[in-house]
Motif scaffolding. Structure first.
Motif, PDB file in Angstrom:
ATOM      1  N   UNK A 167      14.222  -0.337 -11.018  1.00 58.00           N
ATOM      2  CA  UNK A 167      14.953  -0.169 -12.272  1.00 58.00           C
ATOM      3  C   UNK A 167      14.826  -1.440 -13.105  1.00 58.00           C
ATOM      4  N   UNK A 168      15.069  -1.324 -14.423  1.00 55.87           N
ATOM      5  CA  UNK A 168      14.976  -2.511 -15.280  1.00 55.87           C
ATOM      6  C   UNK A 168      16.120  -3.465 -14.983  1.00 55.87           C
ATOM      7  N   UNK A 169      17.280  -2.890 -14.662  1.00 57.92           N
ATOM      8  CA  UNK A 169      18.435  -3.729 -14.361  1.00 57.92           C
ATOM      9  C   UNK A 169      19.287  -3.093 -13.288  1.00 57.92           C
ATOM     10  N   UNK A 177      14.253  -4.130  -2.124  1.00 53.58           N
ATOM     11  CA  UNK A 177      15.426  -4.920  -2.489  1.00 53.58           C
ATOM     12  C   UNK A 177      15.886  -4.731  -3.938  1.00 53.58           C
ATOM     13  N   UNK A 178      14.976  -4.591  -4.927  1.00 50.90           N
ATOM     14  CA  UNK A 178      15.451  -4.485  -6.311  1.00 50.90           C
ATOM     15  C   UNK A 178      16.027  -3.119  -6.666  1.00 50.90           C
ATOM     16  N   UNK A 179      15.960  -2.154  -5.764  1.00 47.83           N
ATOM     17  CA  UNK A 179      16.350  -0.783  -6.130  1.00 47.83           C
ATOM     18  C   UNK A 179      17.870  -0.565  -6.128  1.00 47.83           C
ATOM     19  N   UNK A 180      18.632  -1.034  -5.126  1.00 48.42           N
ATOM     20  CA  UNK A 180      20.073  -0.751  -5.147  1.00 48.42           C
ATOM     21  C   UNK A 180      20.816  -1.535  -6.220  1.00 48.42           C
ATOM     22  N   UNK A 181      21.874  -0.940  -6.711  1.00 45.01           N
ATOM     23  CA  UNK A 181      22.785  -1.617  -7.614  1.00 45.01           C
ATOM     24  C   UNK A 181      24.207  -1.319  -7.170  1.00 45.01           C
ATOM     25  N   UNK A 203      20.457   9.067  -6.956  1.00 46.66           N
ATOM     26  CA  UNK A 203      19.263   8.585  -7.655  1.00 46.66           C
ATOM     27  C   UNK A 203      18.555   7.483  -6.870  1.00 46.66           C
ATOM     28  N   UNK A 204      17.981   7.877  -5.723  1.00 52.19           N
ATOM     29  CA  UNK A 204      17.316   6.864  -4.897  1.00 52.19           C
ATOM     30  C   UNK A 204      16.076   6.255  -5.549  1.00 52.19           C
ATOM     31  N   UNK A 205      15.340   7.062  -6.305  1.00 53.81           N
ATOM     32  CA  UNK A 205      14.161   6.546  -7.013  1.00 53.81           C
ATOM     33  C   UNK A 205      13.722   7.562  -8.058  1.00 53.81           C
ATOM     34  N   UNK A 261      19.731   2.356  -7.673  1.00 53.25           N
ATOM     35  CA  UNK A 261      20.286   3.341  -6.744  1.00 53.25           C
ATOM     36  C   UNK A 261      21.739   2.983  -6.470  1.00 53.25           C
ATOM     37  N   UNK A 262      22.648   3.787  -6.947  1.00 47.93           N
ATOM     38  CA  UNK A 262      24.080   3.526  -6.774  1.00 47.93           C
ATOM     39  C   UNK A 262      24.650   4.228  -5.550  1.00 47.93           C
TER      40      UNK A 262
END
Lengths: 219, 347
Positions: B51-53, B172-176, B270-272, B299-300
């Motif tokens: 994701x961008x952020x 690593x950058x995917x979860x938020x 929304x995993x990816x 990914x929340x």
């Protein structure tokens, strides 16, 4: 014994074949996302059945007997949806029958079978017998080998020959017939599955009841 | 008396009357992660797929603090008394702060609630919002409980995925981080039309928690904790997800008599991006009827559904009376759930 690497692709300069993904130029880390991208929940019908129509089934009946049944053109009289009235023509191995999908429609069939590979290819055509362009490719596989259980796996593939879209033998079509076999191409996947289910039902019934898969009337 | 008379079995409807959410802090850009990528190629890959952020909580942020922030708008809209008088409180926390007890008690204490039913549930995973709706509705239908608050907290992005070894990984950058809440009331204002929840024990245990070393997580020593699949399982889990989310969604559609293509809004976990594409394709819905917050939030996990619902609702894109379908799968596929709601929380 080979101790050095095989000279794979040594006839072609490196990097010139487009779209080639091999472990040498795309390792697993790079390729896994490519493959995951290709996996979908659903696939468009056309992508699966556009140029090919693959149908397959597991059938609880002995593979050799099932092959022998299929290798006899007259079995089509039983498990197909619409081919009826098989008679052998003057030309040995060439059978004539009716495809009742169309009115007054004759279909010609020559069966090319290979007992070693257990392949059964039906070469057919509507209306005329000089060019048998509708090819049904079938293969019987011993389920013991592929599924580790007794029985048969039948693979059936049909390729979208251009004549399905354009009948070049208009002259031999019966007068007034409005349908053409290729009009049904979009239904082939379901229609062939229906016929495969017929084959499975018949063969499994005979096998379960101790009847020979090839009935006496065909002998 | 005819006890087979269907009229006698009509149950009072339960409604999802409101949703709210909280995203902690300023968004963290993807460059935070690319600086740690093991190679240039991986950095590019991360830029493309991540994701961008995403929002990260600090290491001292507590679950009840996130819950309080998420619930605050509900208090504003429904009154402090209605919320503190809640009958049922159900919480799902991605990363429990205390391995022995859940967050429910403390959330209730902080918000001056005295609910009769408090549950901390764990097995719903990314489908926890649907799981909690199902549980809350079941309690309401079988007791005189009238209101429920369900709280889905995703709190492992900042604390887990920025660890020095973990932040180098491609995932690593995917979860938020974020928290989403739902307010349920036994009335007919925004009825839950149907819910399907399924557990698939055959897929349990395919997701592992590892410390990257021999130690158990409760033992002292080396290693950094992380949840993951073995590499060979990635494709299996992906194929399961492709199948499970449409499967439970279709089941709910069938039961409420609505074609999937007539659903007004689909909201999933929304995993990816690939899952998002595959799921609306499978339900024959255009992408615009399947909103997500992946690019802003990553990914929340369980919070994905309520955060996206709240985002869409605040933007005025959820119309009262429309059918909103939620669907999600958990972990490596051991749980999946779908719920349809006749929307009634538009503001």
């Amino acid at each position: 014994m080979t101790t050095s690497a095989l000279p794979a692709l040594s006839d072609i300069p490196e990097g010139v074949v487009p779209g080639l993904l091999r472990i040498e130029n795309s390792d697993r880390e790079a390729t896994t996302p490519v493959i995951l991208e290709m996996l979908r929940s659903v696939y468009p019908h056309d992508q699966i059945f556009g140029d090919y129509c693959p149908v397959q089934a597991y059938i609880e009946a002995p593979p050799r007997e099932l092959y022998e049944y299929l290798a006899d053109t007259r079995s089509l009289e039983e498990w197909t949806y619409s081919l009826r009235g098989f008679t052998e023509t003057a030309e040995p191995g060439l059978w004539e029958s009716y495809d009742r999908l169309g009115p007054n429609t004759r279909i010609y069939t020559r069966t090319v079978a290979n007992p070693d590979a257990m392949t059964v290819d039906y070469h057919c055509a509507w209306d005329q017998s000089k060019h048998l362009w509708m090819i049904y490719l079938m293969r019987v596989v011993d389920a013991q080998v592929v599924f580790d259980k007794p029985g048969s796996v039948v693979l059936w593939t049909n390729c979208h020959h251009p004549f399905y879209d354009r009948n070049p033998y208009q002259d031999s079509a019966p007068e007034g017939r409005k349908v053409w076999v290729g009009d049904f191409w979009e239904m082939f996947s379901a229609g062939h599955q229906l016929e495969m289910d017929n084959l499975k039902a018949i063969a499994e019934y005979r096998a379960a009841h101790g009847l020979p898969l090839t009935p006496d009337w065909m002998k | 008396m005819d006890f087979t008379d269907p009229a006698l079995r009509i149950v009072p409807p339960v409604s999802l009357v409101d949703v709210a959410s909280y995203l902690p802090g300023e968004p963290v850009g993807t460059e935070y992660f690319t600086q740690f990528s093991r190679s240039e190629r991986m950095a590019k890959n991360v830029m493309f797929r991540a994701p961008k952020g995403r929002h990260h909580i600090g290491r001292d942020t507590r679950v009840h603090e996130m819950a309080e922030q998420a619930i605050a708008p509900l208090i504003e809209r429904h009154g402090a008394q209605e919320i503190s008088n809640i009958d049922i409180l159900i919480t799902h926390t991605q990363l429990p702060e205390n391995p022995v007890l859940g967050a429910g008690g403390e959330v209730a204490r902080r918000l001056n609630m005295n609910p009769r039913f408090v549950f901390d549930v764990h097995n719903g995973g990314c489908a926890a919002f649907v799981h909690m709706m199902w549980l809350a509705r079941t309690i309401m239908l079988t007791t005189d409980a009238r209101t429920a608050l369900i709280v889905a907290t995703q709190n492992c992005a900042g604390p887990v995925f920025t660890q020095t070894e973990i932040r180098k990984l491609a995932q690593a950058p995917v979860p938020g981080d974020g928290c989403g809440v739902g307010f349920l009331v036994k009335n007919n204002s925004a009825p839950i039309l149907d819910i399907e929840c399924r557990t698939y024990p055959e897929f349990a245990g395919d997701m592992e928690f590892s410390t990257g070393s021999d130690r158990k997580y409760w033992e002292p020593g080396e290693g950094q904790g992380c949840v993951s699949f073995t590499e060979s399982k990635v494709a299996k889990v992906f194929a399961r997800g492709n199948r499970l989310v449409p499967e439970v969604a279709h089941e709910v559609c069938k039961r409420i008599g609505v074609k999937s293509s007539d659903i007004d809004t689909l909201v999933t976990n929304q995993p990816n991006r690939l899952f998002l594409r595959n799921w609306h394709d499978a339900l024959e819905l255009p992408a615009e009827r399947h909103p997500d917050t992946f690019d802003q939030c990553g990914n929340l996990f369980a919070a994905g559904i309520p955060v996206t619902l709240d985002t869409e609702n605040q933007a005025g894109r959820l119309r009262n009376g429309s059918v909103v379908l939620m669907s999600a799968f958990a972990h490596a596929g051991d749980f999946a759930g779908a719920a349809a709601v006749r929307w009634g929380a538009a503001r």
